[in-house]
Design a protein around this motif. Structure first.
Motif, PDB file in Angstrom:
ATOM      1  N   UNK A  71       4.104  12.105  -9.414  1.00 16.17           N
ATOM      2  CA  UNK A  71       5.052  11.755 -11.036  1.00 16.17           C
ATOM      3  C   UNK A  71       3.582  12.634 -11.942  1.00 16.17           C
ATOM      4  N   UNK A  72       4.107  13.271 -12.928  1.00 15.44           N
ATOM      5  CA  UNK A  72       2.565  14.085 -12.843  1.00 15.44           C
ATOM      6  C   UNK A  72       2.202  14.820 -12.704  1.00 15.44           C
ATOM      7  N   UNK A  73       2.012  15.584 -11.580  1.00 14.74           N
ATOM      8  CA  UNK A  73       1.803  16.206 -10.797  1.00 14.74           C
ATOM      9  C   UNK A  73       0.726  15.057  -9.786  1.00 14.74           C
ATOM     10  N   UNK A  74       1.229  14.047  -9.320  1.00 17.91           N
ATOM     11  CA  UNK A  74       0.157  13.305  -8.737  1.00 17.91           C
ATOM     12  C   UNK A  74       0.973  12.620  -7.391  1.00 17.91           C
ATOM     13  N   UNK A  75       1.082  13.522  -6.734  1.00 15.89           N
ATOM     14  CA  UNK A  75       1.941  13.154  -4.660  1.00 15.89           C
ATOM     15  C   UNK A  75       1.603  12.228  -4.380  1.00 15.89           C
ATOM     16  N   UNK A  76       2.379  11.828  -3.605  1.00 14.48           N
ATOM     17  CA  UNK A  76       2.392  10.194  -2.466  1.00 14.48           C
ATOM     18  C   UNK A  76       2.461  10.950  -1.860  1.00 14.48           C
ATOM     19  N   UNK A  77       3.004  10.230  -0.561  1.00  7.48           N
ATOM     20  CA  UNK A  77       3.249   8.519   0.246  1.00  7.48           C
ATOM     21  C   UNK A  77       2.188   7.947  -0.661  1.00  7.48           C
ATOM     22  N   UNK A  78       2.747   6.826  -1.043  1.00 10.89           N
ATOM     23  CA  UNK A  78       2.387   5.209  -2.002  1.00 10.89           C
ATOM     24  C   UNK A  78       2.394   4.391  -0.757  1.00 10.89           C
ATOM     25  N   UNK A  79       1.809   3.093  -0.375  1.00  8.60           N
ATOM     26  CA  UNK A  79       2.772   2.320  -0.342  1.00  8.60           C
ATOM     27  C   UNK A  79       3.060   1.160  -0.854  1.00  8.60           C
ATOM     28  N   UNK A  80       3.818   0.572  -0.545  1.00 10.87           N
ATOM     29  CA  UNK A  80       4.471  -0.565  -2.540  1.00 10.87           C
ATOM     30  C   UNK A  80       3.671  -1.342  -2.839  1.00 10.87           C
ATOM     31  N   UNK A  81       2.176  -1.906  -1.994  1.00  6.90           N
ATOM     32  CA  UNK A  81       1.355  -2.307  -2.391  1.00  6.90           C
ATOM     33  C   UNK A  81       1.693  -2.852  -3.779  1.00  6.90           C
ATOM     34  N   UNK A  82       0.916  -1.326  -3.910  1.00  2.00           N
ATOM     35  CA  UNK A  82       0.481  -1.712  -5.861  1.00  2.00           C
ATOM     36  C   UNK A  82       1.317  -2.231  -6.489  1.00  2.00           C
ATOM     37  N   UNK A  83       2.702  -2.169  -6.608  1.00  2.00           N
ATOM     38  CA  UNK A  83       3.566  -2.512  -6.954  1.00  2.00           C
ATOM     39  C   UNK A  83       4.174  -4.081  -6.820  1.00  2.00           C
ATOM     40  N   UNK A  84       3.167  -4.372  -5.836  1.00  2.00           N
ATOM     41  CA  UNK A  84       3.840  -6.226  -5.213  1.00  2.00           C
ATOM     42  C   UNK A  84       3.095  -7.014  -5.793  1.00  2.00           C
ATOM     43  N   UNK A  85       1.024  -6.810  -5.692  1.00  2.00           N
ATOM     44  CA  UNK A  85       0.377  -7.753  -6.044  1.00  2.00           C
ATOM     45  C   UNK A  85       0.468  -8.098  -7.497  1.00  2.00           C
ATOM     46  N   UNK A  86      -0.488  -9.138  -7.740  1.00  2.00           N
ATOM     47  CA  UNK A  86      -0.975  -9.238  -9.029  1.00  2.00           C
ATOM     48  C   UNK A  86      -2.373  -8.204  -8.822  1.00  2.00           C
ATOM     49  N   UNK A  87      -2.001  -8.239 -10.385  1.00  2.00           N
ATOM     50  CA  UNK A  87      -3.278  -7.539 -11.364  1.00  2.00           C
ATOM     51  C   UNK A  87      -4.994  -8.157 -10.551  1.00  2.00           C
ATOM     52  N   UNK A  88      -5.537  -9.115 -10.383  1.00  2.00           N
ATOM     53  CA  UNK A  88      -6.526  -9.268  -9.403  1.00  2.00           C
ATOM     54  C   UNK A  88      -6.101  -9.324  -8.483  1.00  2.00           C
ATOM     55  N   UNK A  89      -5.403  -8.843  -7.731  1.00  2.00           N
ATOM     56  CA  UNK A  89      -5.491  -8.587  -6.120  1.00  2.00           C
ATOM     57  C   UNK A  89      -5.021  -7.344  -5.868  1.00  2.00           C
ATOM     58  N   UNK A  90      -4.808  -6.818  -6.307  1.00  2.00           N
ATOM     59  CA  UNK A  90      -4.410  -5.212  -6.666  1.00  2.00           C
ATOM     60  C   UNK A  90      -6.089  -4.621  -6.169  1.00  2.00           C
ATOM     61  N   UNK A  91      -7.238  -4.799  -6.983  1.00  2.00           N
ATOM     62  CA  UNK A  91      -8.448  -4.653  -6.379  1.00  2.00           C
ATOM     63  C   UNK A  91      -9.346  -4.775  -4.940  1.00  2.00           C
ATOM     64  N   UNK A 113      -5.579   5.396  -8.730  1.00  2.00           N
ATOM     65  CA  UNK A 113      -5.027   5.750  -9.909  1.00  2.00           C
ATOM     66  C   UNK A 113      -3.785   4.843 -10.178  1.00  2.00           C
ATOM     67  N   UNK A 114      -2.795   5.828  -8.759  1.00  2.00           N
ATOM     68  CA  UNK A 114      -1.699   5.385  -8.612  1.00  2.00           C
ATOM     69  C   UNK A 114      -1.300   3.350  -8.686  1.00  2.00           C
ATOM     70  N   UNK A 115      -2.590   3.239  -8.159  1.00  2.00           N
ATOM     71  CA  UNK A 115      -2.245   1.615  -8.127  1.00  2.00           C
ATOM     72  C   UNK A 115      -2.502   0.670  -8.979  1.00  2.00           C
ATOM     73  N   UNK A 116      -3.257   1.019  -9.908  1.00  2.00           N
ATOM     74  CA  UNK A 116      -3.709   0.476 -11.807  1.00  2.00           C
ATOM     75  C   UNK A 116      -3.200   0.189 -12.141  1.00  2.00           C
ATOM     76  N   UNK A 117      -1.925  -0.460 -12.036  1.00  2.00           N
ATOM     77  CA  UNK A 117      -0.864  -1.150 -13.519  1.00  2.00           C
ATOM     78  C   UNK A 117      -0.927  -1.665 -13.716  1.00  2.00           C
ATOM     79  N   UNK A 118      -0.455  -1.894 -14.853  1.00  2.00           N
ATOM     80  CA  UNK A 118      -0.714  -4.027 -15.708  1.00  2.00           C
ATOM     81  C   UNK A 118       0.093  -4.865 -15.160  1.00  2.00           C
TER      82      UNK A 118
END
Length: 178
Positions: free
Chosen positions: A23-43, A56-61
């Motif tokens: 996505x936008x030249x950012x390549x994976x692989x990525x783990x699903x953890x960043x899309x499953x955790x609450x914002x506070x837990x992501x850090x 950068x990839x896991x820092x979603x709102x």
């Protein structure tokens, strides 16, 4: 179905699952953890040992949420805010039902930035995605294991659509090879 419907054991399993993404030249692989955790837990989330550069990839709102696409409950690696704007352009299911391949159009940017030219006419270069989703073991839902941006086919007179092969020409229109 909602992520909240999953057991803690299933969520823990899903956090460690990987998906490939470009996505936008950012390549994976990525783990699903960043899309499953609450914002506070992501850090505090520890990245998969073999995949260090996820910050950068896991820092979603927002986290991901299931959506029904082409009759299948699917989890895509996008914030849930995108879900109402995602439509299926084309879909294919493997013969054994273990994989669903989806050509998608995500018009979320047109709602987020109405002052810019994110319109249906220009969606061909920014709204296309290809998702290959695998059925979760012992479940009726699918998880993206491959999620990439892609160009869509478009012309001035038609909306953006998946790039697929055209129909085979009729025998009387085929030029013989010399």
């Amino acid at each position: 179905m909602k992520l909240a419907d999953l057991s803690p054991a299933r969520l823990d399993w899903l956090k460690d699952c990987l998906y490939d993404s470009l996505i936008e030249k950012h390549e994976g692989p990525w783990d699903w953890g960043g899309y499953l955790l609450d914002s506070e837990d992501r850090e505090d989330h520890e990245d998969h040992e073999d995949h260090e550069d996820h910050e950068d990839h896991e820092n979603h709102e927002d986290h991901a949420e299931f959506l029904v696409l082409d009759g299948h409950e699917v989890l895509l690696p996008v914030p849930a805010d995108h879900n109402p704007y995602i439509s299926v352009l084309h879909g294919a299911v493997s013969a054994d039902g273990q994989f669903v391949t989806l050509w998608l159009k995500d018009m979320y940017l047109s709602s987020l930035y109405p002052e810019y030219d994110y319109t249906e006419k220009d969606a061909w270069f920014w709204a296309g995605h290809l998702a290959v989703c695998q059925r979760a073991p012992d479940a009726d839902w699918y998880v993206a294991v491959f999620y990439h941006e892609m160009y869509l086919q478009s012309s001035d007179s038609s909306p953006a659509r998946a790039i697929l092969l055209p129909p085979w020409p009729k025998p009387d229109t085929v030029t013989p090879a010399i």
